[in-house]
Design a protein around this motif. Structure first.
Motif, PDB file in Angstrom:
ATOM      1  N   ASN A  50       0.813  -1.220   0.000  1.00  0.00           N
ATOM      2  CA  ASN A  50       0.000   0.000   0.000  1.00  0.00           C
ATOM      3  C   ASN A  50       0.847   1.271   0.000  1.00  0.00           C
ATOM      4  OD1 ASN A  50      -2.417  -1.371  -0.073  1.00  0.00           O
ATOM      5  ND2 ASN A  50      -2.699  -1.368   2.151  1.00  0.00           N
ATOM      6  N   HIS A  94       1.367   5.292  -6.724  1.00  0.00           N
ATOM      7  CA  HIS A  94       0.428   4.866  -7.768  1.00  0.00           C
ATOM      8  C   HIS A  94       1.120   4.743  -9.123  1.00  0.00           C
ATOM      9  CE1 HIS A  94      -3.453   4.791  -5.646  1.00  0.00           C
ATOM     10  NE2 HIS A  94      -2.954   5.752  -4.887  1.00  0.00           N
ATOM     11  N   SER A  95       2.091   5.601  -9.380  1.00  0.00           N
ATOM     12  CA  SER A  95       2.778   5.560 -10.671  1.00  0.00           C
ATOM     13  C   SER A  95       3.602   4.292 -10.842  1.00  0.00           C
ATOM     14  CB  SER A  95       3.690   6.781 -10.814  1.00  0.00           C
ATOM     15  OG  SER A  95       4.655   6.809  -9.770  1.00  0.00           O
ATOM     16  N   ARG A 151       2.589   1.227  -9.683  1.00  0.00           N
ATOM     17  CA  ARG A 151       1.745   0.049  -9.471  1.00  0.00           C
ATOM     18  C   ARG A 151       1.455  -0.654 -10.790  1.00  0.00           C
ATOM     19  NH1 ARG A 151      -2.451   1.774  -4.554  1.00  0.00           N
ATOM     20  NH2 ARG A 151      -0.787   2.342  -3.081  1.00  0.00           N
ATOM     21  N   HIS A 162       0.223  -5.796  -8.734  1.00  0.00           N
ATOM     22  CA  HIS A 162      -1.091  -6.441  -8.626  1.00  0.00           C
ATOM     23  C   HIS A 162      -0.963  -7.965  -8.471  1.00  0.00           C
ATOM     24  CE1 HIS A 162      -3.282  -2.764  -9.281  1.00  0.00           C
ATOM     25  NE2 HIS A 162      -2.550  -2.502 -10.344  1.00  0.00           N
TER      26      HIS A 162
END
Length: 523
Positions: A173, A177-178, A180, A185
């Motif tokens: 977490n 975000h860039s 991921r 995943h």
């Protein structure tokens, strides 16, 4: 059992590799962006049965003698030049032991125990000494502990599955975000599997499949981990649906040639479809359509076989309805291949039908079928086609349907080729496969109107002779593959220049010749 410690080989020494160290080397080198370095080693081991490799230690000279063209030496050089602290070799060995554990049912209880214990020790060491690999090491430790429990193998490491999986999710977490991507995943999906939360695992897998950056290789690695380490396909119908969906997704990615295990082809062709909701969750809104397209291709693949004799496998053939070529045969199942694969004419260079047989591995790997006689033959320099009659037992498989017309050669059409190149594994050429040109009516101008050819860019492997060439829409046969040259083949329709292409004979040219032979026989 004490895990084996990797050592960098001194200059001039003969280096030996246990089979377990070799099995996963290609994967590790792919991670290092140097997959070419061990391609030769991978080629050597991919067709070997894991149980046969376990006891052996291979020397570099032995590997090279077996035609590995420097692959083992490349591993030596990699360790010598890029791994002074043995981190790479340590990770490679941990992965190798893990993959051996995948095949526990094949290698016996003792060997399975050793593989699990050594893999866990290796990943624990990676967890403690290599912060960059901590997340993946944690995931593998949980999975191996779960596998050990399923196999009733006692292990020294006390793994708290829930606690470790929860900590993995907490650490993930923190990923920006860039950053991921698919690997992010994949790790989340496995953590949710560890927590028995299959709905959230499925959601993460859908993000991988729907990400255009995800390669076929990445999907294959994720699928292998979920199938063999976590064994989700054996735990629930949802897990089985995930495995089948991922198998289909692999074939929709961008690759030149895919080798799909015969058991996977059979499962995709014969097992019930996952629910539409599950397919949409994994593939997106077009999931059911994409899955059905792949499934139809796998059903067609079951009717494609490898032709062999007592010594080696050397070509491909496929089941056809005999009456589609010789009308008097009606619904009799026959096999179509090239004349230069099977023939009695000396100039064709094919094997005699009474010394050959065919095996449909995607349907049943154990039952070969013999040939009685040649019913129709067009010589190598013409149609290059042979129609064979089965001798005795006939497989219960569907004949491949023929397309009545050729697609437009307008730069937007694609073709698909399924076969056993050089008698090897079942191979799928489904991407980068443009239909280039053909001599079909009404605009084609073949030198011989009875032999109309098709050119396509499908990246077939050497030795794909006798493979069916399918159209894009509904997997119908448009041509019989018989030749190819990446260095250049003379273009069609009067062009004098060359281009890199593969060549097939239009299936309706073969049918027309068969009907003509049938008519003459009746007369």
């Amino acid at each position: 059992m004490t895990p084996r410690k990797p050592k960098s080989p001194p200059t001039g020494d003969i280096q030996t590799f246990n089979a377990s160290e070799i099995v996963s080397a290609a994967d590790r080198l792919a991670d290092l962006k140097a997959p070419q370095m061990l391609g030769a080693v991978f080629d050597f081991i991919k067709d070997k049965k894991i149980g046969e490799l376990i006891p052996d230690r291979f020397q570099v000279e032995k590997l090279l003698d077996d035609g590995l063209s420097g692959g083992a030496a490349a591993l030596v050089n990699l360790a010598r030049q890029h791994d002074p602290d043995s981190k790479i070799m340590g990770a490679l060995q941990a992965r190798a032991w893990k993959e051996l554990a995948y095949y526990a049912s094949d290698i016996g209880v003792g060997e399975a125990r050793d593989a699990v214990v050594n893999a866990m020790a290796g990943y624990k060491e990676q967890y403690e000494t290599n912060p960059e690999s901590r997340i993946r090491s944690s995931i593998n430790l949980i999975g191996l502990a779960t596998l050990a429990q399923q196999l009733d193998i006692p292990v020294a490491e006390d793994i708290n599955r829930v606690q470790l999986a929860t900590s993995v999710l907490a650490e993930l977490n923190q990923t920006p975000h860039s950053a991921r991507g698919p690997q992010f995943h994949a790790s989340r999906a496995e953590a949710f599997v560890a927590l028995n939360d299959m709905d959230r695992a499925q959601s993460e897998l859908g993000k991988i499949v729907q990400d255009p950056r995800t390669s076929a290789e990445t999907l294959g690695a994720v699928t292998r981990q979920l199938r063999h380490l976590w064994k989700i396909g054996e735990q629930s119908e949802q897990g089985a649906g995930i495995i089948r969906s991922l198998g289909a997704a692999i074939l929709t990615r961008d690759f030149d040639i895919a080798h799909l295990p015969a058991d996977d082809v059979r499962a995709l062709a014969e097992k019930p479809d996952p629910s539409e909701a599950q397919l949409e969750a994994i593939f997106g809104k077009d999931g059911p359509l994409s899955y059905r397209w792949v499934k139809l291709g796998m059903e067609r693949a079951q009717s494609v076989g490898v032709i062999r004799n007592a010594v080696h496998r050397f070509g491909t053939g496929f089941i056809v309805r005999g009456g589609d070529i010789l009308p008097d045969l009606g619904d009799e199942p026959c096999v179509l291949t090239n004349a230069h694969v099977v023939s009695t004419h000396p100039s064709d260079g094919g094997q005699s039908p009474d010394s050959t047989e065919i095996l449909f591995e995607a349907a049943d790997k154990e039952i070969p079928y013999n040939f009685k006689e040649i019913l129709f033959s067009g010589q190598k320099e013409g149609l290059d086609a042979t129609l064979l009659r089965f001798d005795g037992q006939v497989p219960n498989l569907k004949p491949l349907p023929f397309a009545p017309n050729l697609p437009l050669a307008n730069g937007t059409q694609h073709v698909y080729v399924i076969g056993y190149p050089s008698g090897g594994e079942l191979s799928f050429s489904l991407q980068n496969n443009e239909l280039l040109d053909h001599e079909g009516p009404d605009k084609g101008t073949p030198p011989d109107p009875s032999v109309r050819r098709v050119h396509y860019k499908a990246p077939t492997e050497k030795g794909s002779s006798g493979s069916p060439v399918f159209n894009e829409q509904d997997w119908r046969v448009i041509a019989l593959h018989h030749a190819g040259d990446l260095n250049g083949i003379r273009r069609l329709n009067g062009r004098q220049d060359s281009w890199p292409a593969n060549e097939g004979i239009w299936i309706q040219s073969i049918c027309a010749a068969g009907r003509s032979q049938n008519t003459k026989a009746d007369g």
